[in-house]
Design a protein around this motif. Structure first.
Motif, PDB file in Angstrom:
ATOM      1  N   GLY A  20      44.229  53.577  55.940  1.00 10.02           N
ATOM      2  CA  GLY A  20      43.268  54.312  56.505  1.00 10.02           C
ATOM      3  C   GLY A  20      42.212  53.377  57.105  1.00 10.02           C
ATOM      4  N   ASN A  21      42.672  52.261  57.633  1.00 13.42           N
ATOM      5  CA  ASN A  21      41.883  51.285  58.429  1.00 13.42           C
ATOM      6  C   ASN A  21      40.520  51.079  57.795  1.00 13.42           C
ATOM      7  OD1 ASN A  21      42.369  50.141  60.995  1.00 13.42           O
ATOM      8  ND2 ASN A  21      40.674  51.228  61.953  1.00 13.42           N
ATOM      9  N   VAL A  22      40.326  51.117  56.545  1.00 17.77           N
ATOM     10  CA  VAL A  22      39.194  50.504  56.048  1.00 17.77           C
ATOM     11  C   VAL A  22      39.236  49.126  56.106  1.00 17.77           C
ATOM     12  CG1 VAL A  22      37.920  50.297  53.650  1.00 17.77           C
ATOM     13  CG2 VAL A  22      39.202  52.316  54.405  1.00 17.77           C
ATOM     14  N   TYR A  23      40.495  48.680  55.907  1.00 17.88           N
ATOM     15  CA  TYR A  23      40.536  47.197  56.038  1.00 17.88           C
ATOM     16  C   TYR A  23      41.234  46.964  57.441  1.00 17.88           C
ATOM     17  CZ  TYR A  23      39.466  46.428  51.049  1.00 17.88           C
ATOM     18  OH  TYR A  23      38.822  46.412  49.903  1.00 17.88           O
ATOM     19  N   THR A  24      40.708  46.722  58.537  1.00 15.29           N
ATOM     20  CA  THR A  24      41.209  46.862  59.639  1.00 15.29           C
ATOM     21  C   THR A  24      42.352  45.629  59.907  1.00 15.29           C
ATOM     22  OG1 THR A  24      39.768  45.498  60.898  1.00 15.29           O
ATOM     23  CG2 THR A  24      39.578  48.262  60.759  1.00 15.29           C
ATOM     24  N   SER A  25      43.291  45.762  61.152  1.00 12.93           N
ATOM     25  CA  SER A  25      44.317  44.908  61.348  1.00 12.93           C
ATOM     26  C   SER A  25      43.662  43.439  61.758  1.00 12.93           C
ATOM     27  CB  SER A  25      45.259  45.530  62.392  1.00 12.93           C
ATOM     28  OG  SER A  25      46.125  44.398  62.763  1.00 12.93           O
ATOM     29  N   GLY A  26      43.962  42.319  60.936  1.00 12.68           N
ATOM     30  CA  GLY A  26      43.448  40.966  61.192  1.00 12.68           C
ATOM     31  C   GLY A  26      42.237  40.687  60.468  1.00 12.68           C
ATOM     32  N   SER A  27      41.703  41.667  59.625  1.00  8.65           N
ATOM     33  CA  SER A  27      40.512  41.543  58.973  1.00  8.65           C
ATOM     34  C   SER A  27      40.858  40.873  57.797  1.00  8.65           C
ATOM     35  CB  SER A  27      39.831  42.719  58.757  1.00  8.65           C
ATOM     36  OG  SER A  27      40.679  43.574  57.791  1.00  8.65           O
ATOM     37  N   ARG A  28      39.611  40.284  57.081  1.00  4.65           N
ATOM     38  CA  ARG A  28      39.926  39.397  56.023  1.00  4.65           C
ATOM     39  C   ARG A  28      39.731  40.271  54.853  1.00  4.65           C
ATOM     40  NH1 ARG A  28      36.482  33.641  54.451  1.00  4.65           N
ATOM     41  NH2 ARG A  28      37.213  33.927  52.307  1.00  4.65           N
ATOM     42  N   LEU A  29      40.379  40.217  53.734  1.00  2.63           N
ATOM     43  CA  LEU A  29      40.540  41.102  52.618  1.00  2.63           C
ATOM     44  C   LEU A  29      39.102  40.357  51.536  1.00  2.63           C
ATOM     45  CD1 LEU A  29      43.856  41.977  51.378  1.00  2.63           C
ATOM     46  CD2 LEU A  29      42.249  43.511  52.714  1.00  2.63           C
ATOM     47  N   PRO A  30      38.495  41.237  50.762  1.00  8.48           N
ATOM     48  CA  PRO A  30      37.663  40.290  49.804  1.00  8.48           C
ATOM     49  C   PRO A  30      38.341  39.590  48.924  1.00  8.48           C
ATOM     50  CG  PRO A  30      37.239  42.719  50.072  1.00  8.48           C
ATOM     51  CD  PRO A  30      38.369  42.835  50.632  1.00  8.48           C
ATOM     52  N   SER A  31      37.565  38.638  48.378  1.00 11.77           N
ATOM     53  CA  SER A  31      38.328  37.345  47.655  1.00 11.77           C
ATOM     54  C   SER A  31      38.717  38.238  46.331  1.00 11.77           C
ATOM     55  CB  SER A  31      37.451  36.460  47.150  1.00 11.77           C
ATOM     56  OG  SER A  31      36.326  36.937  46.571  1.00 11.77           O
ATOM     57  N   GLU A  32      39.885  37.661  45.527  1.00 16.30           N
ATOM     58  CA  GLU A  32      40.614  37.993  44.301  1.00 16.30           C
ATOM     59  C   GLU A  32      39.218  38.352  43.312  1.00 16.30           C
ATOM     60  OE1 GLU A  32      43.440  35.213  43.238  1.00 16.30           O
ATOM     61  OE2 GLU A  32      44.633  35.905  44.653  1.00 16.30           O
ATOM     62  N   SER A  33      38.341  37.395  43.305  1.00 18.25           N
ATOM     63  CA  SER A  33      37.204  37.298  42.281  1.00 18.25           C
ATOM     64  C   SER A  33      36.350  38.731  42.667  1.00 18.25           C
ATOM     65  CB  SER A  33      36.267  36.236  42.310  1.00 18.25           C
ATOM     66  OG  SER A  33      35.861  35.995  43.747  1.00 18.25           O
ATOM     67  N   ALA A  34      35.954  38.929  43.929  1.00 20.90           N
ATOM     68  CA  ALA A  34      35.468  40.097  44.574  1.00 20.90           C
ATOM     69  C   ALA A  34      36.002  41.369  44.070  1.00 20.90           C
ATOM     70  CB  ALA A  34      34.828  39.846  45.924  1.00 20.90           C
ATOM     71  N   ILE A  35      37.189  41.454  44.270  1.00 21.23           N
ATOM     72  CA  ILE A  35      38.272  42.578  43.955  1.00 21.23           C
ATOM     73  C   ILE A  35      38.114  42.799  42.474  1.00 21.23           C
ATOM     74  CG2 ILE A  35      40.575  43.452  44.127  1.00 21.23           C
ATOM     75  CD1 ILE A  35      40.664  42.179  46.467  1.00 21.23           C
ATOM     76  N   ALA A  36      38.073  41.785  41.663  1.00 19.15           N
ATOM     77  CA  ALA A  36      38.233  41.987  40.357  1.00 19.15           C
ATOM     78  C   ALA A  36      36.898  42.455  39.637  1.00 19.15           C
ATOM     79  CB  ALA A  36      38.624  40.629  39.513  1.00 19.15           C
ATOM     80  N   LYS A  37      35.931  41.768  40.309  1.00 20.11           N
ATOM     81  CA  LYS A  37      34.636  42.508  39.933  1.00 20.11           C
ATOM     82  C   LYS A  37      34.153  43.877  40.294  1.00 20.11           C
ATOM     83  CE  LYS A  37      29.593  41.330  40.216  1.00 20.11           C
ATOM     84  NZ  LYS A  37      28.754  40.278  40.849  1.00 20.11           N
ATOM     85  N   ASN A  38      34.808  44.273  41.405  1.00 14.34           N
ATOM     86  CA  ASN A  38      34.415  45.539  41.920  1.00 14.34           C
ATOM     87  C   ASN A  38      35.172  46.571  41.311  1.00 14.34           C
ATOM     88  OD1 ASN A  38      33.656  47.568  43.909  1.00 14.34           O
ATOM     89  ND2 ASN A  38      35.615  47.453  44.950  1.00 14.34           N
ATOM     90  N   PHE A  39      36.562  46.149  40.696  1.00 14.59           N
ATOM     91  CA  PHE A  39      37.034  47.180  39.989  1.00 14.59           C
ATOM     92  C   PHE A  39      37.077  46.806  38.642  1.00 14.59           C
ATOM     93  CE2 PHE A  39      39.157  47.609  44.375  1.00 14.59           C
ATOM     94  CZ  PHE A  39      39.132  48.864  44.244  1.00 14.59           C
ATOM     95  N   GLY A  40      36.510  46.092  37.868  1.00 11.73           N
ATOM     96  CA  GLY A  40      36.388  46.076  36.435  1.00 11.73           C
ATOM     97  C   GLY A  40      37.788  45.547  35.927  1.00 11.73           C
ATOM     98  N   ILE A  41      38.283  44.497  36.695  1.00 13.03           N
ATOM     99  CA  ILE A  41      39.657  44.123  36.222  1.00 13.03           C
ATOM    100  C   ILE A  41      39.619  42.486  35.958  1.00 13.03           C
ATOM    101  CG2 ILE A  41      40.857  46.269  36.952  1.00 13.03           C
ATOM    102  CD1 ILE A  41      41.621  44.418  39.354  1.00 13.03           C
ATOM    103  N   SER A  42      40.780  41.973  35.459  1.00 14.78           N
ATOM    104  CA  SER A  42      40.727  40.584  35.489  1.00 14.78           C
ATOM    105  C   SER A  42      41.080  39.955  36.796  1.00 14.78           C
ATOM    106  CB  SER A  42      41.672  40.174  34.506  1.00 14.78           C
ATOM    107  OG  SER A  42      42.961  40.384  34.828  1.00 14.78           O
ATOM    108  N   ALA A  43      40.934  38.581  37.107  1.00 15.46           N
ATOM    109  CA  ALA A  43      41.361  38.035  38.166  1.00 15.46           C
ATOM    110  C   ALA A  43      42.846  38.047  38.394  1.00 15.46           C
ATOM    111  CB  ALA A  43      40.702  36.805  38.423  1.00 15.46           C
ATOM    112  N   MET A  44      43.400  37.898  37.289  1.00 23.00           N
ATOM    113  CA  MET A  44      44.636  37.743  37.248  1.00 23.00           C
ATOM    114  C   MET A  44      45.432  39.244  37.806  1.00 23.00           C
ATOM    115  SD  MET A  44      47.836  36.484  36.525  1.00 23.00           S
ATOM    116  CE  MET A  44      47.528  35.039  35.806  1.00 23.00           C
ATOM    117  N   THR A  45      44.905  40.376  37.387  1.00 25.28           N
ATOM    118  CA  THR A  45      45.300  41.749  37.820  1.00 25.28           C
ATOM    119  C   THR A  45      45.375  41.935  39.150  1.00 25.28           C
ATOM    120  OG1 THR A  45      44.871  42.708  35.673  1.00 25.28           O
ATOM    121  CG2 THR A  45      44.938  44.047  37.647  1.00 25.28           C
TER     122      THR A  45
END
Length: 242
Positions: free
Chosen positions: A23-48
């Protein structure tokens, strides 16, 4: 994310991230949030989060750059690859697939075969010619050569339709260590054209295969002649929802 869903959390997360890339929320060449940021945002573990990112990396959707982070991969034509999915799908239709052996014999190996199969001069080879039909229509002409050893598993492979199908469907790969495939252009001679019910000189794909035994000797060699309309080469790039 639905924690009551039977689908593992990391698979759900991978799908969410995949949809955001599509959906182009994360555009081509853009940096994804870090694993820790994704884990915090979704309420999951860093391993997940790490497992979900790993799925996207295996799918070729992202690149991991040491010391910089994870980035959405840009479309790169030079790194695209073509598989044999179309040929594979043909062989899945077992109920409509037939195989007719045109020739099965033992012959002296030609000079080229002696080199390819690393045979001694004057050696014999087993030759099998097979016509493969789909719904009674010939679609593939297969020629195979194997060392003239009755104990070799390649002899069974060449004579047994189910074994041949299993090799293409990756369900019977225990009889050889490795294989080399090469896709080449070819033109049908009169005999090949007659068998495939096509005109002489028609351009086709020639898919050659060399099977190696567990002692690294080339034990079988041959090729499939396939009309291009039966095996279109298709490469998908980017994110597909189907």
């Amino acid at each position: 994310m639905d924690k009551k869903n039977y689908v593992p959390a990391y698979v759900q997360l991978a799908q969410i991230l995949r949809q955001r890339i599509a959906g182009n929320v994360y555009t081509s060449g853009s940096r994804l949030p870090s694993e820790s940021a994704i884990a915090k945002n979704f309420g999951i573990s860093a391993m997940t989060a790490r497992q979900a990112i790993g799925i996207l990396h295996e799918e070729g959707l992202i690149d991991r750059i040491q010391g910089r982070g994870t980035f959405v991969r840009q479309l790169q034509f030079t790194s695209s690859s073509f598989g044999l999915d179309t040929l594979r799908r043909l062989f899945i239709k077992k109920d409509r697939l037939e195989s007719s052996i045109i020739d099965a014999s033992v012959r002296p190996a030609s000079g080229d075969l002696t080199d390819i199969l690393q045979l001694e001069a004057g050696s014999n080879v087993i030759v099998v010619e097979r016509l493969i039909l789909l719904s009674k229509t010939p679609i593939i002409f297969h020629t195979g050569y194997a060392r003239a050893d009755a104990k070799s598993p390649f002899v069974e492979t060449m004579l047994d339709t189910d074994v041949l199908t299993g090799l293409l469907l990756e369900s019977n790969v225990s009889s050889f260590k490795k294989a080399r495939l090469q896709l080449l252009p070819a033109s049908l001679n009169q005999r090949e054209a007659d068998l495939l019910q096509l005109e002489k000189g028609k351009n086709v794909f020639k898919l050659t295969h060399t099977y190696f035994s567990f002692d690294d000797l080339p034990s079988a060699y041959g090729w499939f002649l396939i009309a291009p309309d039966q095996m279109p080469l298709i490469c998908r790039m980017g994110v597909w929802n189907d």
